[in-house]
Scaffold this motif. Structure first.
Motif, mmCIF file in Angstrom:
data_model
loop_
_atom_site.group_PDB
_atom_site.id
_atom_site.type_symbol
_atom_site.label_atom_id
_atom_site.label_comp_id
_atom_site.label_asym_id
_atom_site.label_seq_id
_atom_site.Cartn_x
_atom_site.Cartn_y
_atom_site.Cartn_z
ATOM 1 N N THR A 1 14.437 16.706 11.665
ATOM 2 C CA THR A 1 14.207 17.375 12.956
ATOM 3 C C THR A 1 15.281 16.968 13.959
ATOM 4 O O THR A 1 15.827 17.807 14.687
ATOM 5 C CB THR A 1 12.819 17.017 13.509
ATOM 6 N N ALA A 2 15.597 15.685 13.998
ATOM 7 C CA ALA A 2 16.617 15.194 14.920
ATOM 8 C C ALA A 2 17.981 15.797 14.590
ATOM 9 O O ALA A 2 18.751 16.161 15.487
ATOM 10 C CB ALA A 2 16.689 13.677 14.867
ATOM 11 N N GLU A 3 18.283 15.934 13.287
ATOM 12 C CA GLU A 3 19.554 16.557 12.906
ATOM 13 C C GLU A 3 19.580 18.012 13.352
ATOM 14 O O GLU A 3 20.585 18.480 13.911
ATOM 15 C CB GLU A 3 19.750 16.477 11.399
ATOM 16 N N ASP A 4 18.497 18.747 13.117
ATOM 17 C CA ASP A 4 18.446 20.158 13.487
ATOM 18 C C ASP A 4 18.623 20.347 14.993
ATOM 19 O O ASP A 4 19.193 21.350 15.445
ATOM 20 C CB ASP A 4 17.115 20.773 13.043
ATOM 21 N N GLN A 5 18.137 19.391 15.766
ATOM 22 C CA GLN A 5 18.217 19.466 17.229
ATOM 23 C C GLN A 5 19.454 18.765 17.783
ATOM 24 O O GLN A 5 19.621 18.703 18.999
ATOM 25 C CB GLN A 5 16.959 18.853 17.836
ATOM 26 N N SER A 6 20.292 18.256 16.888
ATOM 27 C CA SER A 6 21.502 17.512 17.287
ATOM 28 C C SER A 6 21.159 16.377 18.252
ATOM 29 O O SER A 6 21.902 16.081 19.184
ATOM 30 C CB SER A 6 22.531 18.457 17.932
ATOM 31 N N ASP A 7 20.026 15.744 17.994
ATOM 32 C CA ASP A 7 19.550 14.637 18.831
ATOM 33 C C ASP A 7 19.965 13.322 18.168
ATOM 34 O O ASP A 7 19.196 12.737 17.396
ATOM 35 C CB ASP A 7 18.031 14.724 18.990
ATOM 36 N N ALA B 1 0.832 -1.204 0.000
ATOM 37 C CA ALA B 1 0.000 0.000 0.000
ATOM 38 C C ALA B 1 0.865 1.252 0.000
ATOM 39 O O ALA B 1 1.929 1.297 0.623
ATOM 40 C CB ALA B 1 -0.902 -0.009 1.232
ATOM 41 N N ALA B 2 0.397 2.252 -0.710
ATOM 42 C CA ALA B 2 1.142 3.510 -0.793
ATOM 43 C C ALA B 2 1.377 4.096 0.591
ATOM 44 O O ALA B 2 2.403 4.743 0.833
ATOM 45 C CB ALA B 2 0.397 4.509 -1.670
ATOM 46 N N ALA B 3 0.438 3.871 1.510
ATOM 47 C CA ALA B 3 0.581 4.410 2.861
ATOM 48 C C ALA B 3 1.816 3.860 3.542
ATOM 49 O O ALA B 3 2.482 4.562 4.311
ATOM 50 C CB ALA B 3 -0.660 4.080 3.691
ATOM 51 N N ALA B 4 2.156 2.591 3.264
ATOM 52 C CA ALA B 4 3.344 1.987 3.868
ATOM 53 C C ALA B 4 4.603 2.672 3.358
ATOM 54 O O ALA B 4 5.515 2.980 4.126
ATOM 55 C CB ALA B 4 3.390 0.496 3.567
ATOM 56 N N LYS B 5 4.645 2.926 2.059
ATOM 57 C CA LYS B 5 5.805 3.609 1.504
ATOM 58 C C LYS B 5 5.846 5.077 1.944
ATOM 59 O O LYS B 5 6.920 5.644 2.157
ATOM 60 C CB LYS B 5 5.789 3.522 -0.022
ATOM 61 N N LEU B 6 4.660 5.677 2.080
ATOM 62 C CA LEU B 6 4.605 7.077 2.483
ATOM 63 C C LEU B 6 5.162 7.267 3.889
ATOM 64 O O LEU B 6 5.617 8.364 4.238
ATOM 65 C CB LEU B 6 3.161 7.581 2.416
ATOM 66 N N ALA B 7 5.151 6.202 4.688
ATOM 67 C CA ALA B 7 5.720 6.282 6.031
ATOM 68 C C ALA B 7 7.187 6.670 5.979
ATOM 69 O O ALA B 7 7.706 7.299 6.906
ATOM 70 C CB ALA B 7 5.553 4.950 6.757
ATOM 71 N N LEU B 8 7.867 6.324 4.892
ATOM 72 C CA LEU B 8 9.262 6.715 4.745
ATOM 73 C C LEU B 8 9.419 8.230 4.706
ATOM 74 O O LEU B 8 10.401 8.774 5.206
ATOM 75 C CB LEU B 8 9.860 6.100 3.474
ATOM 76 N N VAL B 9 8.447 8.915 4.095
ATOM 77 C CA VAL B 9 8.491 10.380 4.033
ATOM 78 C C VAL B 9 8.372 10.963 5.436
ATOM 79 O O VAL B 9 9.081 11.909 5.802
ATOM 80 C CB VAL B 9 7.370 10.908 3.119
ATOM 81 N N SER B 10 7.487 10.392 6.242
ATOM 82 C CA SER B 10 7.327 10.854 7.621
ATOM 83 C C SER B 10 8.610 10.645 8.418
ATOM 84 O O SER B 10 9.015 11.507 9.206
ATOM 85 C CB SER B 10 6.162 10.100 8.277
ATOM 86 N N ILE B 11 9.246 9.503 8.197
ATOM 87 C CA ILE B 11 10.499 9.223 8.902
ATOM 88 C C ILE B 11 11.574 10.226 8.490
ATOM 89 O O ILE B 11 12.370 10.675 9.319
ATOM 90 C CB ILE B 11 10.958 7.784 8.624
ATOM 91 N N LEU B 12 11.582 10.596 7.219
ATOM 92 C CA LEU B 12 12.566 11.573 6.753
ATOM 93 C C LEU B 12 12.392 12.903 7.469
ATOM 94 O O LEU B 12 13.380 13.559 7.827
ATOM 95 C CB LEU B 12 12.426 11.773 5.244
ATOM 96 N N ASP B 13 11.153 13.310 7.712
ATOM 97 C CA ASP B 13 10.900 14.543 8.470
ATOM 98 C C ASP B 13 11.478 14.431 9.883
ATOM 99 O O ASP B 13 12.069 15.390 10.405
ATOM 100 C CB ASP B 13 9.401 14.822 8.546
ATOM 101 N N ARG B 14 11.304 13.276 10.505
ATOM 102 C CA ARG B 14 11.848 13.073 11.851
ATOM 103 C C ARG B 14 13.367 13.071 11.841
ATOM 104 O O ARG B 14 14.007 13.584 12.767
ATOM 105 C CB ARG B 14 11.322 11.769 12.420
ATOM 106 N N LEU B 15 13.947 12.517 10.793
ATOM 107 C CA LEU B 15 15.403 12.530 10.679
ATOM 108 C C LEU B 15 15.934 13.963 10.606
ATOM 109 O O LEU B 15 16.920 14.306 11.261
ATOM 110 C CB LEU B 15 15.846 11.751 9.429
#
Length: 224
Positions: free
Chosen positions: A119-125, A103-117
């Motif tokens: 954010t974590a880089e920006d916060q040096s987390d 399902a496209a939703a499963a692949k779209l989860a990768l986009v959400s993870i990229l946003d978290r990545l």
């Protein structure tokens, strides 16, 4: 270290110790005893004994009659072996994920993870970045639909995670390379571009491998 609440089973002990080892809170070559681990987690020695056997199976600890049990060392030789295998297997997983009719939703989860990545880089987390990156890898493995490939990757995963966390902790260059490469790889997987996903993954892991070799060699000079 954390403590175990409720029923103590070997898998719980093994997972807690695995986290300590991967995140470097239990250093390479650190000695472990059943008594100390049992006292730390407030459990009996029996599940500790079984938990340590699970860690030995995963390559995270070693034991001998003379030296007892200790955390497996990190070394340039081992790093090279792990990354040599990762290049091929991870590229195959990305290729399979791009070919998946999940399902496209499963692949779209990768986009959400990229946003978290990002954010974590920006916060040096670094721990948050690492966890999101591992989550993305696990999703790609599942999307590949190749059970044999998944078993091979999982058998390599525990030792590989130690080097991945060390890499992110020690090299901002490697972090930026990973994020930039992941963005392109995720787009290829979502767009069904299998060959591009394969080639980009192989190139990214290969580039990080070469970038980190001198760092690993300096940090762990006593290669086996």
């Amino acid at each position: 270290m954390d403590t175990i609440i409720g029923r103590a089973i070997p898998e719980h002990v093994a997972q807690l110790l695995t986290n300590e080892i991967i995140f470097g809170r239990l250093a390479p070559n650190a000695r472990l005893t059943e008594e100390e681990v049992a006292a730390t987690y407030g459990v009996s020695r029996s599940p500790v004994r079984e938990g340590l056997r699970l860690l030995e199976r995963d390559g995270l600890v070693r034991r001998s009659a003379r030296k007892g049990i200790w955390v497996s060392p990190l070394s340039l030789r081992d790093f090279d072996e792990v990354y040599q295998i990762r290049v091929g297997l991870e590229a195959l997983a990305a290729e399979g994920a791009a070919q998946s009719d999940a399902a496209a939703a499963a692949k779209l989860a990768l986009v959400s993870i990229l946003d978290r990545l990002k954010t974590a880089e920006d916060q040096s987390d670094i721990p948050a970045l690492f966890r999101a990156d591992v989550e993305a890898s696990d999703l790609i493995y599942k999307l590949s639909g190749n059970a044999t490939l998944q078993r091979l990757l999982l058998s390599l995963e525990k030792q590989a995670l130690r080097y991945r966390f060390f890499t992110y902790s020690e090299s901002t260059k490697a972090v930026k390379m990973s994020l930039g490469g992941s963005r392109k790889i995720f787009a290829c997987i979502y767009g069904g571009k299998a060959k591009e996903a394969h080639d980009l993954t192989a190139a990214l892991i290969g580039d990080i491998w070469l970038t980190m070799r001198p760092v690993i060699a300096a940090a762990f000079p006593e290669s086996e």
